[in-house]
Write a protein that holds these residues in place. Structure first.
Motif, PDB file in Angstrom:
ATOM      1  N   SER A  70      12.737  27.906  16.404  1.00 52.58           N
ATOM      2  CA  SER A  70      12.700  28.413  17.785  1.00 52.58           C
ATOM      3  C   SER A  70      11.310  28.326  18.400  1.00 52.58           C
ATOM      4  N   LYS A  71      10.689  27.178  18.186  1.00 51.07           N
ATOM      5  CA  LYS A  71       9.400  26.889  18.809  1.00 51.07           C
ATOM      6  C   LYS A  71       9.560  25.634  19.667  1.00 51.07           C
ATOM      7  N   SER A  72       8.866  25.565  20.781  1.00 51.39           N
ATOM      8  CA  SER A  72       8.991  24.408  21.658  1.00 51.39           C
ATOM      9  C   SER A  72       8.269  23.205  21.068  1.00 51.39           C
ATOM     10  N   PHE A  73       8.839  22.023  21.255  1.00 53.35           N
ATOM     11  CA  PHE A  73       8.260  20.795  20.711  1.00 53.35           C
ATOM     12  C   PHE A  73       7.472  20.045  21.767  1.00 53.35           C
ATOM     13  N   VAL A  74       6.284  19.571  21.377  1.00 50.43           N
ATOM     14  CA  VAL A  74       5.495  18.707  22.259  1.00 50.43           C
ATOM     15  C   VAL A  74       4.931  17.561  21.444  1.00 50.43           C
ATOM     16  N   ASP A  75       4.838  16.415  22.061  1.00 46.98           N
ATOM     17  CA  ASP A  75       4.250  15.220  21.444  1.00 46.98           C
ATOM     18  C   ASP A  75       3.025  14.860  22.280  1.00 46.98           C
ATOM     19  N   THR A  76       1.853  14.827  21.662  1.00 42.30           N
ATOM     20  CA  THR A  76       0.636  14.590  22.446  1.00 42.30           C
ATOM     21  C   THR A  76       0.632  13.201  23.084  1.00 42.30           C
ATOM     22  N   ASP A  77       1.241  12.232  22.428  1.00 42.37           N
ATOM     23  CA  ASP A  77       1.325  10.898  23.037  1.00 42.37           C
ATOM     24  C   ASP A  77       2.149  10.945  24.321  1.00 42.37           C
ATOM     25  N   ASP A  78       3.243  11.705  24.300  1.00 40.53           N
ATOM     26  CA  ASP A  78       4.071  11.840  25.505  1.00 40.53           C
ATOM     27  C   ASP A  78       3.295  12.525  26.624  1.00 40.53           C
ATOM     28  N   SER A  83       0.415  12.262  31.781  1.00 38.07           N
ATOM     29  CA  SER A  83      -0.797  12.551  32.557  1.00 38.07           C
ATOM     30  C   SER A  83      -1.361  11.311  33.233  1.00 38.07           C
ATOM     31  N   GLU A  84      -1.194  10.149  32.588  1.00 30.93           N
ATOM     32  CA  GLU A  84      -1.756   8.910  33.130  1.00 30.93           C
ATOM     33  C   GLU A  84      -0.725   8.076  33.885  1.00 30.93           C
ATOM     34  N   ASN A  85       0.539   8.459  33.732  1.00 30.86           N
ATOM     35  CA  ASN A  85       1.638   7.728  34.382  1.00 30.86           C
ATOM     36  C   ASN A  85       1.652   6.249  33.977  1.00 30.86           C
ATOM     37  N   LYS A  86       1.372   6.006  32.707  1.00 29.56           N
ATOM     38  CA  LYS A  86       1.438   4.637  32.174  1.00 29.56           C
ATOM     39  C   LYS A  86       1.610   4.712  30.660  1.00 29.56           C
ATOM     40  N   SER A  87       2.105   3.641  30.084  1.00 31.45           N
ATOM     41  CA  SER A  87       2.353   3.627  28.642  1.00 31.45           C
ATOM     42  C   SER A  87       1.042   3.589  27.857  1.00 31.45           C
ATOM     43  N   ILE A  88       1.120   3.956  26.593  1.00 31.72           N
ATOM     44  CA  ILE A  88      -0.075   3.922  25.751  1.00 31.72           C
ATOM     45  C   ILE A  88      -0.620   2.494  25.598  1.00 31.72           C
ATOM     46  N   PRO A  89       0.229   1.488  25.370  1.00 29.90           N
ATOM     47  CA  PRO A  89      -0.313   0.122  25.336  1.00 29.90           C
ATOM     48  C   PRO A  89      -1.045  -0.256  26.613  1.00 29.90           C
ATOM     49  N   ASP A  90      -0.528   0.186  27.761  1.00 26.14           N
ATOM     50  CA  ASP A  90      -1.191  -0.118  29.033  1.00 26.14           C
ATOM     51  C   ASP A  90      -2.530   0.613  29.161  1.00 26.14           C
ATOM     52  N   ILE A  91      -2.588   1.853  28.651  1.00 22.32           N
ATOM     53  CA  ILE A  91      -3.856   2.590  28.688  1.00 22.32           C
ATOM     54  C   ILE A  91      -4.910   1.862  27.850  1.00 22.32           C
ATOM     55  N   PHE A  92      -4.502   1.419  26.659  1.00 18.91           N
ATOM     56  CA  PHE A  92      -5.427   0.670  25.801  1.00 18.91           C
ATOM     57  C   PHE A  92      -5.881  -0.610  26.486  1.00 18.91           C
ATOM     58  N   LYS A  93      -4.937  -1.299  27.114  1.00 18.76           N
ATOM     59  CA  LYS A  93      -5.237  -2.588  27.734  1.00 18.76           C
ATOM     60  C   LYS A  93      -6.132  -2.432  28.964  1.00 18.76           C
ATOM     61  N   GLU A  94      -5.836  -1.448  29.794  1.00 18.08           N
ATOM     62  CA  GLU A  94      -6.531  -1.311  31.067  1.00 18.08           C
ATOM     63  C   GLU A  94      -7.798  -0.444  30.985  1.00 18.08           C
ATOM     64  N   GLU A  99     -11.549   5.386  26.134  1.00 20.87           N
ATOM     65  CA  GLU A  99     -11.042   6.248  27.203  1.00 20.87           C
ATOM     66  C   GLU A  99      -9.744   6.926  26.767  1.00 20.87           C
ATOM     67  N   PHE A 100      -8.903   6.186  26.032  1.00 26.83           N
ATOM     68  CA  PHE A 100      -7.678   6.795  25.509  1.00 26.83           C
ATOM     69  C   PHE A 100      -8.028   8.008  24.649  1.00 26.83           C
ATOM     70  N   ARG A 101      -9.030   7.876  23.782  1.00 27.41           N
ATOM     71  CA  ARG A 101      -9.412   8.979  22.901  1.00 27.41           C
ATOM     72  C   ARG A 101      -9.957  10.168  23.689  1.00 27.41           C
ATOM     73  N   PRO A 158      -0.502   0.189  19.674  1.00 24.79           N
ATOM     74  CA  PRO A 158      -1.541  -0.839  19.824  1.00 24.79           C
ATOM     75  C   PRO A 158      -2.348  -1.128  18.568  1.00 24.79           C
ATOM     76  N   LEU A 159      -2.561  -0.116  17.719  1.00 19.76           N
ATOM     77  CA  LEU A 159      -3.433  -0.296  16.559  1.00 19.76           C
ATOM     78  C   LEU A 159      -2.682  -0.512  15.248  1.00 19.76           C
ATOM     79  N   SER A 160      -1.365  -0.514  15.309  1.00 17.66           N
ATOM     80  CA  SER A 160      -0.590  -0.727  14.079  1.00 17.66           C
ATOM     81  C   SER A 160       0.668  -1.533  14.372  1.00 17.66           C
ATOM     82  N   GLY A 161       0.506  -2.573  15.173  1.00 14.34           N
ATOM     83  CA  GLY A 161       1.647  -3.379  15.594  1.00 14.34           C
ATOM     84  C   GLY A 161       2.061  -4.452  14.610  1.00 14.34           C
ATOM     85  N   SER A 162       1.314  -4.610  13.522  1.00 14.96           N
ATOM     86  CA  SER A 162       1.666  -5.592  12.498  1.00 14.96           C
ATOM     87  C   SER A 162       1.521  -4.933  11.126  1.00 14.96           C
TER      88      SER A 162
END
Length: 208
Positions: A70-78, A83-94, A99-101, A158-162
């Motif tokens: 009975s605790k609320s769930f949050v994902d920091t990536d989400d 907050s940035e209104n863009k995907s994580i790959p896009d944040i890394f790219k742009e 800045e992502f960190r 972005p950092l573990s795609g392979s």
């Protein structure tokens, strides 16, 4: 780094003067009962923090625990994506990893000030000491230690795609996960099995 005032400190600040006043009034106090009440109150407010490699199960296990405890769930990536209104790959790219960190640090600092949450963190959150300090201010940190051969790659990381990149991240981060965790959890098995290992520690934890 300013660490959030922990729930433990808040509760002790409230309860200890009360116990002291009762003692001065020569009223018998069952200290074991007081400790049980304190522990139950603290656990109800405590955050459960999940760290580990990408695809180790932080999100699925976290959502399962959210219902069980009975605790609320949050994902920091989400939260970062929102907050940035863009995907994580896009944040890394742009904007780049640095800045992502920075964004991640702010998100973690803010969410750590809350209570009664299950917090799933990004795989690289442990790379910065201030993130762990924030998360431990009012949380117990669990490393979901899933074997490397059971981890999978996806294009949205972005950092573990392979396989090669995933193996490299594992080698770089494993010791940091161990050092950052309050508890190391065997991450092999089903979501239910991993979650129950965390539950078992949560219920046994005395908060001392």
């Amino acid at each position: 780094t300013v660490v959030p005032y922990s729930t433990t400190e808040k509760i002790r600040t409230i309860t200890l003067p009360i116990v002291a006043m009762i003692g001065e009034a020569n009223v018998f106090v069952d200290t074991n009962a007081v400790e049980k009440i304190f522990t139950a109150l603290y656990k109800s407010k405590m955050n459960i923090v999940l760290i580990g490699m990408p695809s180790c199960g932080k999100t699925t296990v976290g959502k399962y625990l959210s219902e069980k405890l009975s605790k609320s769930f949050v994902d920091t990536d989400d939260l970062i994506v929102d907050s940035e209104n863009k995907s994580i790959p896009d944040i890394f790219k742009e904007q780049g990893e640095a800045e992502f960190r920075n964004i991640e640090k702010k998100v973690i600092y803010d969410i750590s000030k809350g209570n009664a949450k299950i917090i799933a963190t990004g795989g690289g959150a442990i790379l910065f000491k201030e993130n762990i300090e924030s998360l431990k201010g009012n949380g117990r940190v669990y490393f979901i230690n899933r074997p490397l051969e059971q981890l999978i790659t996806t294009n949205d990381r972005p950092l573990s795609g392979s396989i090669e990149a995933l193996e490299q991240r594992y080698k770089e981060r494993y010791s940091i996960y161990i050092d950052s965790a309050d508890v190391v959890i065997d991450g092999s098995g089903t979501v239910d099995e991993v979650a129950k290992r965390i539950e078992a520690d949560y219920y046994e934890y005395s908060c001392n």
